[in-house]
Design an enzyme around this catalytic site. Sequence first.
Site, PDB file in Angstrom:
ATOM      1  N   ASP A 165       0.824  -1.216   0.000  1.00  0.00           N
ATOM      2  CA  ASP A 165       0.000   0.000   0.000  1.00  0.00           C
ATOM      3  C   ASP A 165       0.853   1.259   0.000  1.00  0.00           C
ATOM      4  OD1 ASP A 165       0.829  -0.608   2.700  1.00  0.00           O
ATOM      5  OD2 ASP A 165      -0.664   0.791   3.463  1.00  0.00           O
TER       6      ASP A 165
ATOM      7  N   GLU B 295       0.309  -1.437   5.562  1.00  0.00           N
ATOM      8  CA  GLU B 295       1.352  -1.041   6.515  1.00  0.00           C
ATOM      9  C   GLU B 295       1.133   0.392   6.951  1.00  0.00           C
ATOM     10  OE1 GLU B 295       5.152   0.744   7.905  1.00  0.00           O
ATOM     11  OE2 GLU B 295       3.938   1.349   6.206  1.00  0.00           O
TER      12      GLU B 295
HETATM   13 ZN   LIG Z   1       6.743   2.269   4.098  1.00  0.00          ZN
END
Ligand SMILES: [Zn+2]
Length: 420
Positions: A92, A187
């Site tokens: 992401d 993340e």
């Molecule tokens: Zn990162």
Amino acid sequence: MAISKEIEEFLLNNAVERFLRYVKIWTTSDENVESVPSTKIQLDLGKVLVDELKSLNLEDIVQDEFGFVYAYLPPSKGFEKVKPIGLLAHLDTSPAASGKDVKPVIHRDYNGKEIAFIQDKELTLTPSDSPNLEEYIGLDIITSQGDTLLGADDKAGIAEIMAACAAWQKFPELKHGSIVICFSPDEEIGIGIKKVNEKKLPKICYTVDGGEMGELEFECFDAWRASFKFKGLSVHPGYAKNLMINAIQIATRFFSEIPEAESPEHTEEREGYFHLAKLQGEAEEAMARMIIRDYEVENNQRRMDYLKNLKNAYEIRYPGLKIELNFLHQYQNMLKFIEKKQKIVDLAKQAIEKTGVELRVHAIRGGTDGAQLSVKGILTPNIFTGGQLAHSRKEYTPTLALQKAAEVLIYLAELWTQER
Ligand SMILES: [Zn+2]
């Protein structure tokens, strides 16, 4: 052994080609969603990677329901007994800036002056934004067109891992043990790694998610969240004397007693802080949320004691007021786990030095997926990607960093073959 010119060139071309393709695939995560993956679009990049890993002869390739991609690279001949290592990067990009329709631009032979952006004439990138640029004169720099972030965080990490896999396939003379590849979702919003299948990961892992060329990180904050509820008493303001307990008014006084010097805007490097993140309410009730950060557990303990004492003092100062105060330990400093097995850090340092770039050890002023894994016994330092000014439309990376980070992974795998 040293990596040959031929392999260096291969890594540069391979990593840059992949990077320019991956950043065009929209994978922004969504902090308002609590399920993983927070956005289905992250699966699109995952699918591309699954196909590419297959063509690189990796095994046991899966994309699971949460969007994690796992793959296994068997050891080169004679290195079956070497300890396996894991290489991780995240799919992401940060919701802090648009990551849709990213169009990467290569600025050839950077001259040390300002870089302009095609889609935003007001926006410029100069060494005053990022002093490292001074070191990159003569290199090729990749940016977005200025209307989006670039997504080097962390598609540079993905491209570097994939380029290393391509090199391990093409150049069988490169020695390595078993390697587990893991590309993870979400993340940036901190929820992805909770869904990792720990059984798939070896006990030694590296995230490829750091910043400037040469960087190595294995220390992060010890992080707490404090939640407050101020319970007052609402009364008609015209008849409130000696009766009203104005929760929101008292809360603003309470937070004015937090030491200014210990705020994010007055601290850097190894200094910790209190950060009031939210305050809302009315006379009857007010709520607040604060985060507390430091590298040293004792310093955070002192900050929490301060808040507890302040709470007691305020309940005495305003009879009838009740303050509920709760602390949540969000994540721990990974150093205390990693320092038990110094080899993991030492080999990463050696690998970086072998590529000829200057080693830069930093403590992360935040957390990392590696911190959460390290607590679970999967020790995970963080290696540079070369990407800088992450989460911003000024985000950039030198193409050389894509090559150098891939080289680090090749050297690192080789160094582990010498450990028994
Ligand atoms: Zn990162």
